[in-house]
Design a protein around this motif. Structure first.
Motif, PDB file in Angstrom:
ATOM      1  N   ARG A 123       0.825  -1.194   0.000  1.00 37.27           N
ATOM      2  CA  ARG A 123       0.000   0.000   0.000  1.00 37.27           C
ATOM      3  C   ARG A 123       0.870   1.259   0.000  1.00 37.27           C
ATOM      4  O   ARG A 123       0.613   2.214  -0.736  1.00 37.27           O
TER       5      ARG A 123
ATOM      6  N   GLU B 153       0.982   4.146  -2.857  1.00 43.35           N
ATOM      7  CA  GLU B 153       0.673   5.538  -2.525  1.00 43.35           C
ATOM      8  C   GLU B 153       1.820   6.457  -2.928  1.00 43.35           C
ATOM      9  O   GLU B 153       1.603   7.558  -3.414  1.00 43.35           O
TER      10      GLU B 153
ATOM     11  N   ILE C  71       8.991  -1.677   4.240  1.00 48.37           N
ATOM     12  CA  ILE C  71       8.210  -0.646   4.912  1.00 48.37           C
ATOM     13  C   ILE C  71       9.118   0.502   5.324  1.00 48.37           C
ATOM     14  O   ILE C  71       8.783   1.675   5.176  1.00 48.37           O
TER      15      ILE C  71
ATOM     16  N   PHE D 198       9.944   2.854   2.259  1.00 50.99           N
ATOM     17  CA  PHE D 198       8.925   3.789   1.747  1.00 50.99           C
ATOM     18  C   PHE D 198       8.511   4.794   2.799  1.00 50.99           C
ATOM     19  O   PHE D 198       8.190   5.949   2.511  1.00 50.99           O
TER      20      PHE D 198
ATOM     21  N   ARG E 297      11.153   7.463   2.729  1.00 44.33           N
ATOM     22  CA  ARG E 297      10.997   8.362   1.581  1.00 44.33           C
ATOM     23  C   ARG E 297       9.853   9.341   1.791  1.00 44.33           C
ATOM     24  O   ARG E 297       9.973  10.537   1.575  1.00 44.33           O
ATOM     25  N   SER E 298       8.716   8.805   2.239  1.00 45.69           N
ATOM     26  CA  SER E 298       7.557   9.697   2.342  1.00 45.69           C
ATOM     27  C   SER E 298       7.742  10.699   3.484  1.00 45.69           C
ATOM     28  O   SER E 298       7.286  11.841   3.399  1.00 45.69           O
TER      29      SER E 298
ATOM     30  N   GLU F 136       9.953  13.357   2.169  1.00 43.77           N
ATOM     31  CA  GLU F 136       9.188  14.229   1.268  1.00 43.77           C
ATOM     32  C   GLU F 136       8.339  15.212   2.052  1.00 43.77           C
ATOM     33  O   GLU F 136       8.068  16.324   1.620  1.00 43.77           O
TER      34      GLU F 136
ATOM     35  N   ALA G 115      -2.831   4.395   5.901  1.00 40.44           N
ATOM     36  CA  ALA G 115      -2.621   5.350   4.819  1.00 40.44           C
ATOM     37  C   ALA G 115      -1.526   6.314   5.259  1.00 40.44           C
ATOM     38  O   ALA G 115      -1.464   6.699   6.422  1.00 40.44           O
ATOM     39  N   LEU G 116      -0.660   6.680   4.315  1.00 46.61           N
ATOM     40  CA  LEU G 116       0.433   7.598   4.654  1.00 46.61           C
ATOM     41  C   LEU G 116      -0.095   8.890   5.258  1.00 46.61           C
ATOM     42  O   LEU G 116       0.476   9.423   6.204  1.00 46.61           O
ATOM     43  N   ALA G 117      -1.219   9.343   4.696  1.00 46.96           N
ATOM     44  CA  ALA G 117      -1.790  10.602   5.174  1.00 46.96           C
ATOM     45  C   ALA G 117      -2.088  10.521   6.661  1.00 46.96           C
ATOM     46  O   ALA G 117      -1.885  11.480   7.401  1.00 46.96           O
TER      47      ALA G 117
END
Lengths: 491, 222
Positions: free
Chosen positions: A277, A281, B9, B12, B15-16, B19, B101-103
């Motif tokens: 996921r 995203e 995990i 990513f 990275r996020s 960002e 969710a990343l958010a």
């Protein structure tokens, strides 16, 4: 616990057991009592008869040897008078008025020759003439004017006359009565004492059983870590407690195993899901083209559905094994439902459906918020997915008999016949359903895990009706059933 | 600091987070994390519960003993929320279940950091571009015109405004605006957003509420 000990002692098993035990004891006592009474009566009579036989012989001797002169009456009379003073079982306090003993001598023709006793002895003579009295065999004699019979012994004297010595059975009966009364009072107090002992002992024993029952029911409802109380004694009740605890040990270990399996399964699936996921995203903002982004978005949606399915499956599996872990908090259904209905109302309207809610007062349950939210969302999602446009949904919440009742009705086509019985089994779904068939199974699992029930039926007027009942939170008063609160869908 | 043993995990997330403007140090096990914590000071920690060498909770408790005050966001793939986790949650830390969710992760991090920052005082007005919200009178005005919003719509708009420029997911909206903890199976949230958008974004106006497909919604702040 306090609410249960307060129940009337008259309905307890201890009370019944003591009643039966006392009844058996009383019956036994009565048998012993009758037997003793008989034995005593017989013994007293035997002693009286021995005395009578002895005395009548003495008197016969005296009467034979005394010359029949003017003094004869006085000599024999005095001897008879003396004899009567030695009456067995004599009441010491009684006066010496001698109406309990008589002496009678009859001539050869049966006429009265000598009478010592109360009155003139005519009644006694009449009675003796009617009765045959054998020598050396004392007999009961009923004399008119006396309520209590006399015991009479007779003897034939050489000169052809007969002497009779009679003794009233009054003293004998009085002794027997006194004995009976004492025995009766003694056995009554024994019976009462026995009842008390049996009652207290059984109540004490059964209170252990009740303690076990209460602990077991508490364990059944909430946590598996506690155990029923045990006693040091090695009796049947202690063994019951031990057996129960052994059983609980096994159940706990089985449940623990199930938890380990579901946890591992969840962990092993969720970690890759998280990674996939996240990567999807991350890749989204880089794709500026709508068409190119579409498969990524769809994949994310699919992943979310898969996660939801995984969670539900595990919840259902645990709930069916009565092993669902709950984080209970107080939830007022009459606050939650308006929010839920408010959330779903626009979607319903958009599909041409209408929804109405009826809530009467605060209806509080102690429940796992996340599970209850998902359960209600499931019910509403069901309506949203399956109901044809133009239909109505009615939701009613009320408190009734210790349960929070959540009733959801619609006026659609209802459940397919034949599906109703299997409605809460996993993977059962309507022919046109697009879901994975876990919706109602999940609802059932959640209600069950909270000690509640779900029932589904087709309404007589058409449409489906699902009723969820959850136990009310303790301390929240049950509002009296308000008939206006039972609502139905207006067609 | 990010403590996560699964490299997929970890990469990513790193990275996020970068960002989103964070400076990230990573550890794959408890030992490395303790070493990092001893050498540097962090504003916030993200700790996975399932670490190869020790339990995440044990690690957090040890870090606390070492004097690390930073708030912790706990990640877990377990099904049940451990009582000890609940205890930490009450201590001001937060908890997030995988997958997420990343958010949502970013929103929770912001919350943790905000909690630790000196209070900025309660706002009474929110302003995003030409949209203005009066939180006391519960009124929303766009380009000088009062918007005819219901209480629920106002609450939804307020939540979007408070997170202007950031993506909010549907389940975040459900939790914060309605107080309902579900993953929506149907489009219930979308219909609410659609209605709100009809009232907020008038004809000829620049649309404020944007759908982030696959993620959620964002109220544009520029």
């Amino acid at each position: 616990m306090s609410s249960k000990t307060a129940r009337p002692a008259l309905r307890s098993a201890a009370w019944r057991i003591s009643l039966w035990a006392t009844l058996a004891f009383a019956c036994g006592t009565i048998v012993v009592f009758v037997f003793l009474q008989r034995f005593l009566a017989h013994d007293i009579q035997r002693r009286t008869d021995a005395w009578l036989s002895g005395e009548v012989e003495v008197l016969g001797d005296v009467a034979e040897r005394t010359p029949k002169d003017a003094l004869y009456d006085r000599v024999v009379g005095e001897v008879a008078e003396l004899a009567s003073r030695e009456v067995p079982n004599r009441d010491a306090g009684a006066t010496l008025s001698n109406d309990s003993v008589f002496f009678l001598q009859t001539g050869r023709d049966g006429s009265m020759e000598l009478w010592v006793g109360a009155g003139n002895g005519q009644a006694t003579l009449a009675a003796i003439r009617k009765t045959t009295i054998l020598p050396d065999q004392p007999t009961d004699l009923h004399v008119s004017g006396f309520a209590i019979p006399f015991r009479v012994a007779s003897d034939q004297i050489a000169d052809g006359t007969r002497i009779y010595l009679g003794l009233s059975e009054r003293d004998e009966l009085r002794v027997l009565h006194r004995l009976s009364l004492r025995f009766f009072l003694l056995s009554l107090s024994l019976i009462l004492f026995g009842f008390l002992i049996v009652f207290l002992a059984t109540r004490r024993m059964l209170s252990h059983v009740r303690g076990i029952t209460e602990a077991a029911s508490r364990i059944g409802h909430s946590d598996l870590t506690t155990r029923v109380p045990t006693t040091n004694r090695n009796d049947e009740i202690a063994q019951l407690a031990l057996t129960l605890n052994h059983m609980l040990d096994r159940i706990e270990s089985t449940v623990h195993q199930l938890h380990t399996i579901t946890d591992t399964l969840a962990h092993d699936l969720r970690s890759p899901l998280t990674a996939i996921r996240g990567k999807l995203e991350m890749s989204l903002p880089g794709v500026s083209d709508e068409a190119a982004a579409e498969p990524i978005v769809a994949a994310i949606d699919e992943l979310d559905r898969l996660t939801d399915f995984l969670n539900k499956s595990l919840d259902v599996a645990e709930a069916q094994a009565d092993a669902l872990r709950l984080t209970r908090e107080e939830i007022n259904l009459c606050e939650l439902l308006p929010a839920m209905v408010d959330l779903y109302e626009p979607s319903m309207t958009e599909r041409g459906l209408s929804i109405q809610l009826q809530c009467s007062g605060p209806v509080k349950v102690m429940a796992d918020a996340a599970l209850v939210h998902r359960m209600i969302a499931n019910l509403l999602d069901n309506e949203l997915k399956h109901l044809a446009p133009g239909m109505r949904v009615a939701v009613a919440v009320r408190a009734e008999n210790g349960f929070a009742i959540l009733a959801m009705e619609d006026n659609g086509i209802g459940f397919e016949p034949g599906m109703l019985e299997h409605l809460f089994e996993a993977r059962v779904k309507g022919r046109n359903s697009s879901g994975h068939g876990l919706g109602l199974t999940f609802v059932h699992a959640v209600a069950r895990a909270h000690g509640g029930t779900v029932t589904a039926a087709n309404r007589s007027g058409g449409g489906a009706r699902i009723v969820v009942a959850l136990p009310l939170a303790e301390g929240s008063a049950t509002a009296p059933h308000n008939p206006a609160a039972s609502l139905s869908v207006a067609d | 600091m990010l403590v996560e043993d699964e490299s997929d995990i970890q990469s990513f997330l790193r990275r996020s987070l970068e960002e989103a403007g964070y400076v990230v140090d990573c550890a794959a096990d408890g030992k490395t994390a303790e070493k990092l914590a001893a050498e540097h000071s962090f504003d916030v920690l993200i700790v996975d519960l399932g670490l190869p060498d020790q339990d995440g909770i044990t690690l957090i408790l040890r870090l606390r003993q070492m004097g690390v005050q930073a708030p912790v966001l706990i990640l877990s793939a377990r099904r049940s929320v451990d009582d000890r986790v609940r205890g930490l949650e009450q201590g001001g830390d937060d908890y997030l279940t995988k997958p997420f969710a990343l958010a949502e992760l970013l929103a929770r991090l912001r919350n943790l950091l905000k909690r630790n920052a000196p209070g900025a005082g309660e706002l009474t007005r929110l302003r995003v571009q030409d949209l203005e919200l009066d939180l006391l009178r519960r009124e929303a005005i766009r380009a000088g015109k009062l918007l005819p919003l219901t209480q629920q719509e106002f609450a939804l708009l307020e939540y979007l405004c408070r997170n202007a420029g950031r993506v909010v997911t549907r389940s975040m909206i459900l939790d914060q605006v309605w107080g309902i903890r579900i993953q929506p199976e149907t489009n219930v949230v979308d219909v609410h957003i659609y209605r709100l958008r009809g009232k907020v974004d008038g004809k000829g106006q620049q649309p404020l509420i944007r759908t982030m497909r696959g993620m959620g919604y964002v109220l544009e702040d520029r």
